[in-house]
Write an enzyme that holds these catalytic residues in place. Structure first.
Site, mmCIF file in Angstrom:
data_model
loop_
_atom_site.group_PDB
_atom_site.id
_atom_site.type_symbol
_atom_site.label_atom_id
_atom_site.label_comp_id
_atom_site.label_asym_id
_atom_site.label_seq_id
_atom_site.Cartn_x
_atom_site.Cartn_y
_atom_site.Cartn_z
ATOM 1 N N CYS A 107 21.670 24.015 -26.086
ATOM 2 C CA CYS A 107 21.845 25.408 -26.504
ATOM 3 C C CYS A 107 23.023 25.484 -27.467
ATOM 4 O O CYS A 107 24.180 25.283 -27.063
ATOM 5 C CB CYS A 107 22.082 26.321 -25.303
ATOM 6 S SG CYS A 107 22.385 28.036 -25.776
ATOM 7 N N GLY A 108 22.739 25.759 -28.741
ATOM 8 C CA GLY A 108 23.785 25.772 -29.755
ATOM 9 C C GLY A 108 24.833 26.839 -29.535
ATOM 10 O O GLY A 108 26.043 26.571 -29.631
ATOM 11 N N HIS A 109 24.409 28.072 -29.240
ATOM 12 C CA HIS A 109 25.407 29.135 -29.083
ATOM 13 C C HIS A 109 26.276 28.886 -27.859
ATOM 14 O O HIS A 109 27.462 29.232 -27.833
ATOM 15 C CB HIS A 109 24.726 30.520 -29.042
ATOM 16 C CG HIS A 109 24.259 30.960 -27.697
ATOM 17 N ND1 HIS A 109 22.976 30.762 -27.230
ATOM 18 C CD2 HIS A 109 24.909 31.631 -26.698
ATOM 19 C CE1 HIS A 109 22.852 31.289 -26.027
ATOM 20 N NE2 HIS A 109 24.009 31.808 -25.674
#
Length: 270
Positions: A107-109
């Site tokens: 998950c980038g965020h």
């Protein structure tokens, strides 16, 4: 006793099941995408590796995910992070990502937010005063991800960037039979998870004017159609992608379970 502002300001938990520890969390967001980081209250997640810990959490501690992600404590778009020890010698921390459907590999965020959190909460040592960026090695289920946190005086400032795991294109112009749309060509790529890419116009939608719900429903339909088809993975040339953004704190909370609550593990309207 007369009620005063100072009386209400005294932190204490409301009536709750004494046998169920309160779940203490820090909430953050990255460009509006929420992240709920578990500070305390989660039982030990057992396993010799990060992936083994994820299997254990799914099998034995899924009630923690449901309580934090579902209504009434969360919502269908809530995202969570449970921090665990990593077996990798270069990792500062390991993380299990939670969402309303289960557990994701990347998950980038969340990585952007966790970079700030790790520095501010002492999970990594603050760099010397002359250095204005701290490196945080985060072991995600997809692999080791390096986050770089802007800082000043040992505290984060907001901007974060990270180098993800190697990304590559698996296949292009793959024809997928999408219900309601017929045969549609998609490109499939990996960047911590597999994604199918296509133009919204192929589905009769415009990203600037279409309703968000219509875009989400169309994307979900394509995802399920791609999953239904077999794909093979071989040797691919890959690149290291850098992603940058800003993460911000929104608050802290302690969530409890009260005796007799029929919705203690949460609910989700679909």
């Amino acid at each position: 006793m007369q009620m005063t502002e100072s009386t209400l300001a005294v932190p204490r938990l409301p009536p709750h099941d004494p046998g169920t520890p309160a779940l203490s969390v820090v909430d953050m967001h990255t460009g509006g995408e929420p992240l709920r980081i578990v500070l305390a209250g989660c039982p030990e997640v057992v396993g010799p590796t990060l992936l083994a810990k994820r299997r254990y959490m799914r099998q034995h501690l899924d009630h923690v995910r449901r309580r934090l992600m579902y209504e009434p404590r969360g919502h269908r778009d809530m995202y969570g992070a449970v921090l665990v020890p990593s077996e990798l010698p270069d990792a500062h921390l390991g993380v299990l990502f939670l969402h309303n459907e289960g557990y994701s590999s990347m998950c980038g965020h969340a990585v952007l937010a966790l970079g700030r959190f790790a520095l501010d909460f002492g999970l990594v040592s603050a760099p010397p005063a002359s250095v204005h960026e701290a490196r945080v090695n985060i072991h995600c289920p997809c692999g080791l991800v390096a986050a770089f946190v802007e800082c000043e005086g040992g505290r984060s400032r907001g901007p974060v960037r990270f180098h993800s795991v190697p990304a590559f294109v698996l296949a292009t112009d793959v024809l997928v039979d999408v219900p309601g749309h017929g045969k549609v060509a998609v490109d499939i790529a990996y960047g911590g998870a597999f994604y199918a890419f296509l133009s919204a116009e192929k589905l009769g939608l415009d990203v600037c004017s279409a309703k968000t719900r219509d875009l989400v429903d169309a994307a979900s339909t394509v995802t399920e159609a791609v999953k239904a088809q077999e794909a093979k993975c071989g040797d691919f040339n890959a690149v290291i992608v850098e992603v940058s953004g800003q993460a911000h704190y929104t608050g802290t909370a302690s969530f409890i379970v009260e005796d007799g609550d029929p919705l203690k593990d949460g609910f989700l309207l679909k």
